[in-house]
Design an enzyme around this catalytic site. Structure first.
Site, mmCIF file in Angstrom:
data_model
loop_
_atom_site.group_PDB
_atom_site.id
_atom_site.type_symbol
_atom_site.label_atom_id
_atom_site.label_comp_id
_atom_site.label_asym_id
_atom_site.label_seq_id
_atom_site.Cartn_x
_atom_site.Cartn_y
_atom_site.Cartn_z
ATOM 1 N N LYS A 159 5.692 -6.576 -2.363
ATOM 2 C CA LYS A 159 5.842 -6.517 -3.820
ATOM 3 C C LYS A 159 6.637 -7.701 -4.342
ATOM 4 C CE LYS A 159 4.570 -2.034 -4.768
ATOM 5 N NZ LYS A 159 4.634 -0.715 -5.174
ATOM 6 N N LYS A 200 -4.454 -2.663 -0.237
ATOM 7 C CA LYS A 200 -4.544 -1.252 -0.631
ATOM 8 C C LYS A 200 -4.891 -1.129 -2.117
ATOM 9 C CE LYS A 200 -0.236 0.649 -1.970
ATOM 10 N NZ LYS A 200 0.388 1.859 -2.386
ATOM 11 N N LYS A 236 -2.201 1.277 -8.373
ATOM 12 C CA LYS A 236 -2.235 1.466 -9.829
ATOM 13 C C LYS A 236 -2.030 0.156 -10.553
ATOM 14 C CE LYS A 236 0.769 5.457 -9.588
ATOM 15 N NZ LYS A 236 1.669 4.961 -8.529
HETATM 16 N N1 AQP Z 1 -4.328 3.277 -1.731
HETATM 17 C C1 AQP Z 1 -3.730 4.377 -1.298
HETATM 18 N N2 AQP Z 1 -4.249 5.067 -0.251
HETATM 19 C C2 AQP Z 1 -3.661 6.203 0.194
HETATM 20 N N3 AQP Z 1 -2.544 6.700 -0.358
HETATM 21 C C3 AQP Z 1 -1.999 6.046 -1.396
HETATM 22 N N4 AQP Z 1 -0.921 6.286 -2.156
HETATM 23 C C4 AQP Z 1 -0.803 5.313 -3.098
HETATM 24 N N5 AQP Z 1 -1.801 4.435 -2.972
HETATM 25 C C5 AQP Z 1 -2.562 4.858 -1.927
HETATM 26 C C6 AQP Z 1 -0.035 7.418 -1.951
HETATM 27 O O1 AQP Z 1 0.237 8.009 -3.207
HETATM 28 C C7 AQP Z 1 1.577 8.519 -3.194
HETATM 29 C C8 AQP Z 1 2.291 8.056 -4.396
HETATM 30 O O2 AQP Z 1 2.458 6.664 -4.357
HETATM 31 P P1 AQP Z 1 3.303 5.959 -5.491
HETATM 32 O O3 AQP Z 1 2.534 5.926 -6.730
HETATM 33 O O4 AQP Z 1 4.606 6.612 -5.616
HETATM 34 O O5 AQP Z 1 3.592 4.550 -4.892
HETATM 35 P P2 AQP Z 1 2.653 3.462 -4.324
HETATM 36 O O6 AQP Z 1 2.275 3.829 -2.940
HETATM 37 O O7 AQP Z 1 3.387 2.160 -4.504
HETATM 38 O O8 AQP Z 1 1.382 3.522 -5.273
HETATM 39 P P3 AQP Z 1 0.668 2.363 -6.027
HETATM 40 O O9 AQP Z 1 -0.552 2.972 -6.660
HETATM 41 O O10 AQP Z 1 0.457 1.202 -5.126
HETATM 42 O O11 AQP Z 1 1.687 2.022 -7.190
HETATM 43 P P4 AQP Z 1 2.168 0.612 -7.699
HETATM 44 O O12 AQP Z 1 0.946 -0.230 -7.886
HETATM 45 O O13 AQP Z 1 2.882 0.869 -8.983
HETATM 46 O O14 AQP Z 1 3.107 0.104 -6.662
HETATM 47 C C9 AQP Z 1 2.212 8.063 -1.885
HETATM 48 O O15 AQP Z 1 2.179 9.140 -0.987
HETATM 49 C C10 AQP Z 1 1.323 6.960 -1.428
HETATM 50 O O16 AQP Z 1 1.317 6.839 -0.029
#
Ligand code: AQP
Length: 339
Positions: A118, A201, A204
């Site tokens: 990040k 991955k 969001k």
């Molecule tokens: N691509 C993914 N595949 C499987 N699991 C995922 N999770 C997120 N993306 C994937 C799971 O969703 C839960 C919540 O995640 P989060 O929103 O708290 O944080 P993150 O993993 O950082 O999600 P994002 O979508 O990538 O958010 P941003 O872009 O804001 O950083 C977790 O259990 C995660 O494993």
């Protein structure tokens, strides 16, 4: 105290840092629903304090917080069976997070790959909160003495760090107070990948909307995104082994299998030799079939924000019934005076 002496309790959370994706659904929410009523107390959180580790517009943050709550509810989280709340309404998270900042070591934080991903080459300019994120996440989990944490593969390292923090706290203060929490990472879609680059991955906050399926996308958008998803020219192979070194193809097969509750092997058996012209529309239809009822219900819930706020407020009260005594005991163990 060993793990088995703790009440079997699940904690997990999702950041309101944008709209929910198919990755959040398959890697997290769908599994959270599966653990509800399956022999665990279940505590699910909208982790808004984590979202602000990168800038969030205040009005949009409130909307995104309600949207994540709506996503949980529409997918089947029952606020009577589970505790559902947003983190900022339970101040004990931030307080235990500070104590864990004093337990975790800088060297441990330096090894966190999500921070490196990040922060990228901008590490000097990102917030201190982003760096300390994993110790707040440890606090989220340990504040409930959670024994199990369902997460996607991307969060595994953070749950391992949570175990390290618990073990160091117990060792430093000569107690058996915090459990060594088990990460629960199982199933075919523990890492749903970006539709435009199968080595990254699905997130969001990824740059282009075309790289992800949002839980609120309509049927046409879902069909368009899968149609344009990057793939290679070869058809689907005869065996799963044939997907080795084909990350985009593997991702679409994994998504299909997770949506349809079948193994990737079974998907390959059904579609062996099929071209993308056949597989992609079948995948889009399946995704629409599974997501449409959820997005319709999310929309209905989002039209009644007062009801969402009421559910989150009540959930926060119930969360504090568990969290407050654990934080008080932590203060006593650490030697922080309470009059
Ligand atoms: N691509 C993914 N595949 C499987 N699991 C995922 N999770 C997120 N993306 C994937 C799971 O969703 C839960 C919540 O995640 P989060 O929103 O708290 O944080 P993150 O993993 O950082 O999600 P994002 O979508 O990538 O958010 P941003 O872009 O804001 O950083 C977790 O259990 C995660 O494993």
């Amino acid at each position: 105290m060993t793990e088995s002496t703790f009440t079997p309790r699940v904690f997990s959370g999702i950041k309101p840092s944008g709209g929910l994706t198919l990755g959040n659904y398959l890697g997290a929410i769908k599994r959270f629903v599966g653990m509800q009523g399956a022999g665990f107390e279940t505590v699910y959180c909208v982790v808004d304090l984590h979202a602000i580790t990168v800038w969030q517009d205040p009005a949009e943050l409130k909307t995104a917080t309600r949207e994540v709550a709506a996503g949980y509810l529409a997918s089947g989280i029952d606020p009577e069976k589970s505790i559902l709340f947003n983190q900022a309404q339970v101040h004990e998270h931030a307080e235990l997070g500070w104590i864990f900042n004093c337990v975790a070591r800088v060297g441990w934080m330096n090894r966190m790959t999500q921070f490196k991903d990040k922060a990228g080459s901008n590490a000097e300019k990102v917030s201190l909160g982003l760096y300390a994120y994993p110790s707040l996440m440890a606090a989220d989990i340990l504040l409930y003495h959670a024994t199990h944490v369902p997460v996607g593969e991307d969060q595994k390292q953070h749950v391992e760090l949570t175990r390290d923090i618990a073990a160091k706290f117990n060792h430093d203060f000569k107690v058996d107070f915090f459990p060594l929490t088990t990460p629960v990472i199982e199933g075919p879609a523990m890492r749903v990948m970006n539709l435009r680059d199968g080595t990254k991955k699905m997130s969001k906050s990824g740059e282009s909307d075309m790289e992800r399926i949002n839980m609120t996308d309509d049927a046409d958008t879902i069909a368009k995104k899968f149609k344009k998803a990057k793939t290679d020219p070869a058809p689907l192979p005869e065996t799963l082994d044939g997907l080795k070194d084909r990350p985009e193809a593997r991702n679409l097969v994994d998504i299909y299998s997770a949506l349809n509750d079948m193994t990737p092997e079974a998907v390959i058996a059904e579609y062996a030799g099929a071209g993308w012209g056949r597989f992609k529309p079948a995948l889009a239809d399946l995704a629409v079939e599974k997501l449409a009822p959820i997005s319709t219900e999310m929309e209905r819930l989002m039209n009644d924000p007062a009801e969402i706020d009421r559910i989150l407020g009540r959930g926060a009260e119930r969360a504090r019934e568990i969290a407050a005594p654990i934080l008080k005991q932590t203060y006593d163990i650490v030697g922080l005076l309470r009059s």
